[in-house]
Design a protein around this motif. Structure first.
Motif, PDB file in Angstrom:
ATOM      1  N   ASN A  54      12.523  10.916  -0.013  1.00 31.55           N
ATOM      2  CA  ASN A  54      13.144   9.610   0.198  1.00 31.55           C
ATOM      3  C   ASN A  54      12.144   8.475  -0.090  1.00 31.55           C
ATOM      4  O   ASN A  54      11.109   8.373   0.562  1.00 31.55           O
ATOM      5  N   ARG A 110      -9.005  19.017   3.874  1.00 32.52           N
ATOM      6  CA  ARG A 110      -9.071  18.115   2.710  1.00 32.52           C
ATOM      7  C   ARG A 110     -10.475  18.064   2.124  1.00 32.52           C
ATOM      8  O   ARG A 110     -10.639  17.826   0.930  1.00 32.52           O
ATOM      9  N   ARG A 138       4.030  18.471   1.755  1.00 32.66           N
ATOM     10  CA  ARG A 138       4.805  19.681   1.480  1.00 32.66           C
ATOM     11  C   ARG A 138       5.664  19.490   0.218  1.00 32.66           C
ATOM     12  O   ARG A 138       5.760  20.388  -0.615  1.00 32.66           O
ATOM     13  N   HIS A 139       6.245  18.323   0.070  1.00 34.59           N
ATOM     14  CA  HIS A 139       7.058  18.042  -1.118  1.00 34.59           C
ATOM     15  C   HIS A 139       6.174  17.987  -2.374  1.00 34.59           C
ATOM     16  O   HIS A 139       6.582  18.405  -3.448  1.00 34.59           O
ATOM     17  N   ASN A 187      -6.290   3.170   6.444  1.00 33.03           N
ATOM     18  CA  ASN A 187      -5.602   2.171   7.261  1.00 33.03           C
ATOM     19  C   ASN A 187      -6.519   1.618   8.342  1.00 33.03           C
ATOM     20  O   ASN A 187      -6.477   0.435   8.643  1.00 33.03           O
ATOM     21  N   LYS A 226       0.822  -1.221   0.000  1.00 32.93           N
ATOM     22  CA  LYS A 226       0.000   0.000   0.000  1.00 32.93           C
ATOM     23  C   LYS A 226       0.851   1.265   0.000  1.00 32.93           C
ATOM     24  O   LYS A 226       1.822   1.380   0.741  1.00 32.93           O
ATOM     25  N   HIS A 258       5.643   6.521   6.924  1.00 36.64           N
ATOM     26  CA  HIS A 258       5.368   7.958   6.812  1.00 36.64           C
ATOM     27  C   HIS A 258       4.116   8.212   5.978  1.00 36.64           C
ATOM     28  O   HIS A 258       3.529   7.294   5.417  1.00 36.64           O
ATOM     29  N   GLY A 259       3.736   9.507   5.911  1.00 35.54           N
ATOM     30  CA  GLY A 259       2.531   9.883   5.176  1.00 35.54           C
ATOM     31  C   GLY A 259       2.818  10.223   3.724  1.00 35.54           C
ATOM     32  O   GLY A 259       3.804   9.730   3.149  1.00 35.54           O
ATOM     33  N   THR A 260       1.964  11.058   3.143  1.00 33.08           N
ATOM     34  CA  THR A 260       2.014  11.338   1.708  1.00 33.08           C
ATOM     35  C   THR A 260       3.014  12.450   1.357  1.00 33.08           C
ATOM     36  O   THR A 260       3.122  12.837   0.200  1.00 33.08           O
ATOM     37  N   VAL A 261       3.694  12.963   2.364  1.00 34.93           N
ATOM     38  CA  VAL A 261       4.707  14.016   2.211  1.00 34.93           C
ATOM     39  C   VAL A 261       4.145  15.207   1.410  1.00 34.93           C
ATOM     40  O   VAL A 261       4.696  15.612   0.382  1.00 34.93           O
ATOM     41  N   ALA A 300       1.105   5.395   0.727  1.00 33.42           N
ATOM     42  CA  ALA A 300       0.518   6.266   1.754  1.00 33.42           C
ATOM     43  C   ALA A 300      -0.700   6.985   1.175  1.00 33.42           C
ATOM     44  O   ALA A 300      -0.748   7.299  -0.016  1.00 33.42           O
ATOM     45  N   THR A 301      -1.673   7.212   2.007  1.00 34.52           N
ATOM     46  CA  THR A 301      -2.930   7.833   1.582  1.00 34.52           C
ATOM     47  C   THR A 301      -3.294   8.982   2.516  1.00 34.52           C
ATOM     48  O   THR A 301      -2.906   8.975   3.686  1.00 34.52           O
ATOM     49  N   THR A 303      -5.593  10.865   4.993  1.00 39.30           N
ATOM     50  CA  THR A 303      -6.753  10.705   5.875  1.00 39.30           C
ATOM     51  C   THR A 303      -7.422  12.074   5.918  1.00 39.30           C
ATOM     52  O   THR A 303      -6.819  13.044   6.388  1.00 39.30           O
ATOM     53  N   GLU A 352       3.588  -1.340   3.930  1.00 41.01           N
ATOM     54  CA  GLU A 352       3.584   0.072   3.530  1.00 41.01           C
ATOM     55  C   GLU A 352       4.724   0.837   4.195  1.00 41.01           C
ATOM     56  O   GLU A 352       5.440   0.298   5.037  1.00 41.01           O
TER      57      GLU A 352
HETATM   58  P1  NAP Z   1       4.336  12.933   6.391  1.00 40.00           P
HETATM   59  O1  NAP Z   1       3.776  12.750   5.041  1.00 40.00           O
HETATM   60  O2  NAP Z   1       4.906  11.752   7.038  1.00 40.00           O
HETATM   61  O3  NAP Z   1       5.438  14.077   6.305  1.00 40.00           O
HETATM   62  C1  NAP Z   1       5.852  14.866   7.401  1.00 40.00           C
HETATM   63  C2  NAP Z   1       7.234  15.443   7.132  1.00 40.00           C
HETATM   64  O4  NAP Z   1       8.214  14.438   7.383  1.00 40.00           O
HETATM   65  C3  NAP Z   1       7.454  15.876   5.695  1.00 40.00           C
HETATM   66  O5  NAP Z   1       6.969  17.174   5.470  1.00 40.00           O
HETATM   67  C4  NAP Z   1       8.954  15.731   5.570  1.00 40.00           C
HETATM   68  O6  NAP Z   1       9.639  16.788   6.227  1.00 40.00           O
HETATM   69  C5  NAP Z   1       9.220  14.482   6.395  1.00 40.00           C
HETATM   70  N1  NAP Z   1       9.112  13.254   5.590  1.00 40.00           N
HETATM   71  C6  NAP Z   1       8.217  12.244   5.732  1.00 40.00           C
HETATM   72  N2  NAP Z   1       8.433  11.298   4.841  1.00 40.00           N
HETATM   73  C7  NAP Z   1       9.496  11.676   4.113  1.00 40.00           C
HETATM   74  C8  NAP Z   1      10.193  11.095   3.011  1.00 40.00           C
HETATM   75  N3  NAP Z   1       9.829   9.925   2.495  1.00 40.00           N
HETATM   76  N4  NAP Z   1      11.244  11.764   2.504  1.00 40.00           N
HETATM   77  C9  NAP Z   1      11.624  12.957   3.009  1.00 40.00           C
HETATM   78  N5  NAP Z   1      10.991  13.552   4.039  1.00 40.00           N
HETATM   79  C10 NAP Z   1       9.940  12.930   4.581  1.00 40.00           C
HETATM   80  O7  NAP Z   1       3.224  13.489   7.373  1.00 40.00           O
HETATM   81  P2  NAP Z   1       2.157  14.681   7.179  1.00 40.00           P
HETATM   82  O8  NAP Z   1       2.692  15.739   6.274  1.00 40.00           O
HETATM   83  O9  NAP Z   1       1.770  15.003   8.554  1.00 40.00           O
HETATM   84  O10 NAP Z   1       0.924  14.024   6.499  1.00 40.00           O
HETATM   85  C11 NAP Z   1       0.617  14.172   5.112  1.00 40.00           C
HETATM   86  C12 NAP Z   1      -0.573  13.275   4.787  1.00 40.00           C
HETATM   87  O11 NAP Z   1      -0.214  11.915   4.987  1.00 40.00           O
HETATM   88  C13 NAP Z   1      -1.794  13.531   5.640  1.00 40.00           C
HETATM   89  O12 NAP Z   1      -2.914  13.751   4.804  1.00 40.00           O
HETATM   90  C14 NAP Z   1      -1.972  12.265   6.454  1.00 40.00           C
HETATM   91  O13 NAP Z   1      -3.326  11.938   6.614  1.00 40.00           O
HETATM   92  C15 NAP Z   1      -1.277  11.228   5.621  1.00 40.00           C
HETATM   93  N6  NAP Z   1      -0.674  10.082   6.392  1.00 40.00           N
HETATM   94  C16 NAP Z   1      -0.851   8.858   5.842  1.00 40.00           C
HETATM   95  C17 NAP Z   1      -0.275   7.765   6.421  1.00 40.00           C
HETATM   96  C18 NAP Z   1      -0.472   6.412   5.785  1.00 40.00           C
HETATM   97  O14 NAP Z   1      -1.107   6.298   4.762  1.00 40.00           O
HETATM   98  N7  NAP Z   1       0.086   5.378   6.351  1.00 40.00           N
HETATM   99  C19 NAP Z   1       0.511   7.907   7.578  1.00 40.00           C
HETATM  100  C20 NAP Z   1       0.709   9.192   8.101  1.00 40.00           C
HETATM  101  C21 NAP Z   1       0.108  10.277   7.479  1.00 40.00           C
HETATM  102  P3  NAP Z   1      10.100  18.131   5.487  1.00 40.00           P
HETATM  103  O15 NAP Z   1       8.853  18.761   4.960  1.00 40.00           O
HETATM  104  O16 NAP Z   1      10.747  18.898   6.596  1.00 40.00           O
HETATM  105  O17 NAP Z   1      11.057  17.755   4.401  1.00 40.00           O
END
Ligand code: NAP
Ligand code: MG
Length: 405
Positions: A325, A82, A311-312, A96, A72, A306-309, A74-75, A77, A303
């Motif tokens: 990454n 949103r 900001r990137h 999840n 899976k 981390h999430g869907t990143v 990342a998706t 939530t 999976e």
């Molecule tokens: P995130 O996607 O994990 O990212 C948070 C921060 O961590 C990013 O802004 C980045 O920091 C850093 N990061 C995380 N993964 C990275 C990677 N692969 N490579 C480089 N840097 C990474 O968390 P979020 O921004 O709080 O959540 C975004 C969305 O993801 C939300 O809609 C949430 O619901 C969803 N989510 C889904 C899952 C899942 O499907 N399992 C889990 C968690 C969150 P910098 O910006 O400082 O570079």
């Protein structure tokens, strides 16, 4: 080179934002050129979930039950922001959560270890996997703010009229109280998931609670694990030469820090919540943490942790270069392909999964990495690559490894 054949489909669950971009790059560069990829594809991107009233998530989980192995992306939530961004009909639940409810499992978080990204704990040489029970306890508790003197009781009234009554406290002043619960079915499936996963990884299993203080509640967890171990798993553990052991949580914490890793640490809900963040951070980076949902019936869903990143992704949409990454997502694929290979006795597929991981690690060890790792690496003068060029570098290494045989 002839492409590797797959006999059974892998359930593929696509996702959102930056990880969806990485997903496609990983498939195009690292999988499709080498494997005759046989997947049953489910698009769990938010648009599709909205269009199908989230039926797609249920269908994907049912497919995971049918075939046994899923991977899976990342998706999102959804939250209030949103709802507007995607013009959603409803604030759909966490995919999840939906998948976990259908597969009924435990989530194992596994760090990826690589030279150059050193754990903060010097003795850790191998990954420590945290298995977190994801139901009940303080997460489903009822609480009272006690206003003043009075008696607080815990009362159970059975459907047959039986009553059990315990005094929580005779309050002489104001205070607070809490009632929490868990279920036999949930604790049992937690135990089975942990034992099954330990067997599948051929790793020791540690379990720890505070049963000396919580003589009924935590003791129940301890006893359940012990009974299921004796009845259903002991022989298999002995055959594989792995160990199950129970200890007090205080003792476990001390042992974990002094250990060299290489085992699974099962934790109750709260302990797992806190300890998995501690372990993830202490191993170096969230972007280097994978996660696998293991159901007690033996279904596996892989999976990234981390999430869907997001900001990137917005940078990517603006046409700017990203350095995201993809390691955890690549390892989700390799984990799923290896498991598919094991179930199908497909040696070529298992070997490919090993090589893909080896190539990814070698690329980082050669000093080629994304920005998040470049910031923390102990290697000198790392090359900071874009999302795409990092994956392309892994492909080069992978081709070398595959041709070397
Ligand atoms: P995130 O996607 O994990 O990212 C948070 C921060 O961590 C990013 O802004 C980045 O920091 C850093 N990061 C995380 N993964 C990275 C990677 N692969 N490579 C480089 N840097 C990474 O968390 P979020 O921004 O709080 O959540 C975004 C969305 O993801 C939300 O809609 C949430 O619901 C969803 N989510 C889904 C899952 C899942 O499907 N399992 C889990 C968690 C969150 P910098 O910006 O400082 O570079
Ligand atoms: Mg947490």
């Amino acid at each position: 080179m002839e492409k590797i054949k797959m006999t059974t489909p892998l359930v593929e669950m696509d996702g959102d934002e930056m990880t969806r971009i990485l997903w496609k790059m990983i498939k195009d560069e690292l999988l499709l050129p080498f494997i005759d990829l046989n997947t049953e594809y489910y698009d769990l991107g938010l648009e599709k979930r909205n269009a199908t009233n989230d039926q797609i998530t249920v269908d994907a989980a049912e497919a995971a039950k049918k075939y046994g192995v899923a991977v899976k992306c990342a998706t999102i939530t959804p939250n209030a922001a949103r709802m507007e961004e995607y013009d959603l009909k409803e604030m759909w639940k966490s995919p999840n959560g939906t998948i976990r409810a259908i597969l009924d499992g435990t989530v194992f978080r596994v760090p990826i270890i690589v030279k150059g990204i050193e754990p903060y704990v010097k003795t850790w040489k191998k990954p420590i996997t945290v298995a977190r029970h994801a139901y009940g306890d303080v997460y489903k508790a009822t609480e009272i703010k006690v206003p003043g003197p009075g008696k607080c009781e815990l009362v159970y009234t059975g459907t047959d009229g039986t009553e059990i009554r315990e005094t929580v406290h005779e309050f002489k002043e104001a205070g607070i109280a809490q009632g929490m619960h868990n279920l036999e079915s949930s604790v049992e499936s937690f135990a089975r998931s942990c034992f099954s996963y330990a067997v599948s990884q051929k790793q020791d299993l540690w379990f720890a609670t505070k049963d000396t203080i919580s003589k009924k509640y935590d003791h129940y967890f301890k006893d359940t694990f012990q009974e299921i171990y004796e009845k259903e798993y002991k022989e298999e553990f002995e055959r594989l030469g792995i160990e199950y052991f129970y200890t007090l949580i205080d003792d476990a914490v001390a042992r974990v820090v002094k250990s060299e890793g290489g085992y699974i640490w099962a934790c109750k809900n709260y302990d797992g919540d806190v300890m998995s963040d501690l372990i993830a951070t202490a191993f170096g980076s969230l972007a280097m943490m994978t996660s696998v949902l293991v159901s007690p019936h033996g279904y596996f869903e892989y999976e990234a942790a981390h999430g869907t990143v997001q900001r990137h992704y917005y940078k990517h949409l603006k046409g700017e270069e990203t350095s995201t990454n993809s390691m955890a997502t690549i390892f989700a694929w390799s984990g799923a392909l290896r498991k598919r290979g094991e179930l199908d006795k497909n040696e070529a597929l298992i070997n490919f999964a090993d090589k893909l991981e080896e190539a990814s690690l070698k690329t980082i060890e050669a000093g080629k990495m994304t920005k998040d790792l470049a910031l923390i690496t102990t290697l000198e003068n790392p090359a900071v690559l874009s999302s795409e060029s990092f994956i392309k570098e892994i492909r080069n290494t992978l081709e070398e490894l595959l041709h070397a045989v």
